[in-house]
Motif scaffolding. Structure first.
Motif, short mmCIF file in Angstrom:
data_model
loop_
_atom_site.label_atom_id
_atom_site.label_comp_id
_atom_site.label_asym_id
_atom_site.label_seq_id
_atom_site.Cartn_x
_atom_site.Cartn_y
_atom_site.Cartn_z
N LEU A 257 0.82 -1.22 0.00
CA LEU A 257 0.00 0.00 0.00
C LEU A 257 0.86 1.27 0.00
O LEU A 257 0.63 2.18 -0.80
CB LEU A 257 -0.96 -0.01 1.21
CG LEU A 257 -1.88 1.20 1.31
CD1 LEU A 257 -2.76 1.32 0.08
CD2 LEU A 257 -2.73 1.10 2.58
N GLY A 258 1.87 1.29 0.88
CA GLY A 258 2.71 2.50 0.99
C GLY A 258 3.35 2.86 -0.34
O GLY A 258 3.33 4.02 -0.76
N THR A 259 3.91 1.85 -1.03
CA THR A 259 4.57 2.10 -2.32
C THR A 259 3.54 2.55 -3.36
O THR A 259 3.81 3.46 -4.14
CB THR A 259 5.24 0.80 -2.83
OG1 THR A 259 5.81 0.15 -1.73
CG2 THR A 259 6.28 1.10 -3.87
N ARG A 260 2.40 1.89 -3.37
CA ARG A 260 1.37 2.27 -4.35
C ARG A 260 0.95 3.73 -4.16
O ARG A 260 0.80 4.48 -5.13
CB ARG A 260 0.15 1.37 -4.22
CG ARG A 260 0.41 -0.03 -4.74
CD ARG A 260 -0.85 -0.88 -4.76
NE ARG A 260 -0.51 -2.26 -5.10
CZ ARG A 260 -1.37 -3.26 -5.12
NH1 ARG A 260 -2.65 -3.06 -4.82
NH2 ARG A 260 -0.98 -4.48 -5.45
N VAL A 261 0.76 4.11 -2.90
CA VAL A 261 0.33 5.49 -2.62
C VAL A 261 1.41 6.47 -3.08
O VAL A 261 1.12 7.48 -3.73
CB VAL A 261 0.01 5.64 -1.11
CG1 VAL A 261 -0.13 7.11 -0.73
CG2 VAL A 261 -1.26 4.87 -0.77
N GLU A 262 2.67 6.15 -2.77
CA GLU A 262 3.77 7.05 -3.18
C GLU A 262 3.88 7.13 -4.68
O GLU A 262 4.07 8.21 -5.25
CB GLU A 262 5.10 6.55 -2.60
CG GLU A 262 5.37 7.11 -1.23
CD GLU A 262 6.58 6.44 -0.60
OE1 GLU A 262 7.55 6.14 -1.33
OE2 GLU A 262 6.53 6.21 0.63
#
Ligand SMILES: *Cc1c(COP(=O)(O)O)cnc(C)c1O
Length: 392
Positions: A257-262
């Protein structure tokens, strides 16, 4: 440059395969079959942990989560629920499904609910749903202040805003209940699915029972048990549960999730900076305190006639980029005048004016950075074509 496929959803991590295989072999697809640690139960624990909330309930869709939230609030028939005039048709639909009346509020050019219209309509309201559209948020400090003062509960529709942060707090954790979607075109893709989060044991206990925890299946949820005892046999069972297969598809995506959001924010902000060259395109700024989680970009066309808007959309499509103008694409589910199932559907001049010029372009988070320039070039070329019709 070859344009990428802008409509593809996120691929499912390989890690999902072993678990899906195990489920297929055992046939253990029902969340309440195993005595503990069913994939749906594990997903709820993991999601609550990621969000920093006490409780989570996974269900069949975000619409189901919104419906159960309204039901758990105990709203009587015909209760008035304020919703933004710019949201997905699923939101007024969930309100009607819960036997309540949707009351539409104006939305500004920046796609956020008009706080003055919200304040004006609040005295007659029984609940408020705030839709955080496409990774944006409204001014939640102002909204929570006026709603708390009026004693009106807020449900956050964060269906498409998983990962958005407001003044350091995660969107979906600010209202009484937050609802999210795992439909394919959201940040986490399970085809279908939804989840609600809350810190209120009594609200979640009611939502759990109504979602279909019949008999004593609620004992498999880590919530204070006396919250359930109060409601045993007193609530309808709507059966909106999630299947273990969906949870198996979702769980391995949570660590991404964190990478996708970034990545999504990087894509969005890069395209926004390129589009800023054109005086005919305006991308609204984030609100101070807002960190967005977009997988698409919205912008307003400035000083374009209706004909020029149409030429722009066609020119972009010919060049390989699909642009939806919310108000002009046929039967768009986010244009309030198409919600003809809402009784006494009002006119919202401000929202209508915004929808007639607001464009939506998907920018999947997995889009390679190298292609973002090509996407922006198409949009800028299409503006040129619209302003010089003979060159289209
Ligand atoms: C997608 C979406 C919904 C509905 O989610 P489902 O899981 O498809 O029911 C509701 N509100 C908004 C803002 C959405 O984008």
């Amino acid at each position: 440059m070859q344009l990428p496929d802008m409509h593809s959803a996120e691929a499912i991590p390989d890690a999902a395969r072993a678990e899906i295989d195990r489920l297929l072999t055992s046939g253990d697809l029902f969340r309440y079959n195993a005595p503990q640690n069913a994939p749906v139960a594990l997903l709820e624990a993991e999601f609550a942990e990621v969000m920093g909330s006490k409780y989570a309930l996974a269900v069949s869709s975000c619409s189901a989560a919104l419906f159960l939230s309204l039901k758990a609030l105990g709203l009587p028939r015909d209760a008035r629920v304020l919703i933004p005039g710019f949201t997905f048709a699923a939101v007024p639909s969930a309100v009607i499904h819960a036997d309540c009346l949707p009351v539409l509020c104006e939305v500004g050019e920046n796609y956020r609910i008009d706080i003055n219209d919200l304040i004006a309509k609040l005295p007659d309201a029984d609940a408020v749903i705030i839709s955080h559209m496409r990774g944006h948020t409204s001014d939640m400090d102002a909204i929570m202040a006026v709603c708390t003062a009026a004693g009106v509960p807020v449900i956050e529709d964060a269906a498409h805003s998983l990962g958005t942060v407001w003044n350091g707090q995660k969107i979906g954790t600010l209202g009484a209940i937050g609802c999210f979607s795992f439909q394919s075109y959201k940040m986490i893709n399970a085809g279908e699915g939804g989840i609600l989060i809350t810190d209120d044991a009594d609200l979640v206990a009611q939502a759990i029972i109504m979602s279909g925890a019949y008999e004593h299946n609620w004992k498999k949820h880590p919530v204070l048990q006396d919250a359930f005892a109060r409601h045993q046999n007193r609530l309808p069972l709507y059966n909106l549960r999630m299947s273990n297969l969906s949870a198996a598809v979702i769980r391995p995506q949570l660590p991404h999730l964190g990478t996708r959001v970034e990545d999504g924010r990087r894509n969005h902000d890069h395209v926004a900076s390129l589009l800023a060259q054109s005086p005919h395109i305006h991308v609204p700024e984030p609100l101070p305190g807002e960190v967005r989680a977009p997988d698409s970009i919205q912008f307003n066309l400035v000083d374009l006639s209706d004909d020029e808007v149409e030429t722009f959309v066609k020119a972009a499509e010919t060049r390989g980029v699909k642009v939806q103008v919310f108000g002009t694409s046929a039967d768009n589910a986010r244009a309030f005048w198409n919600w003809q199932f809402v009784p006494d559907l009002p006119e919202l001049p401000k929202t209508r004016a915004m929808l007639m010029r607001a464009c939506d372009v998907r920018l999947p988070v997995h889009l390679p950075v190298e292609t973002l320039g090509a996407v922006s070039d198409v949009l800028l070329d299409a503006i040129e074509a619209a302003k010089r019709p003979h060159a289209a």
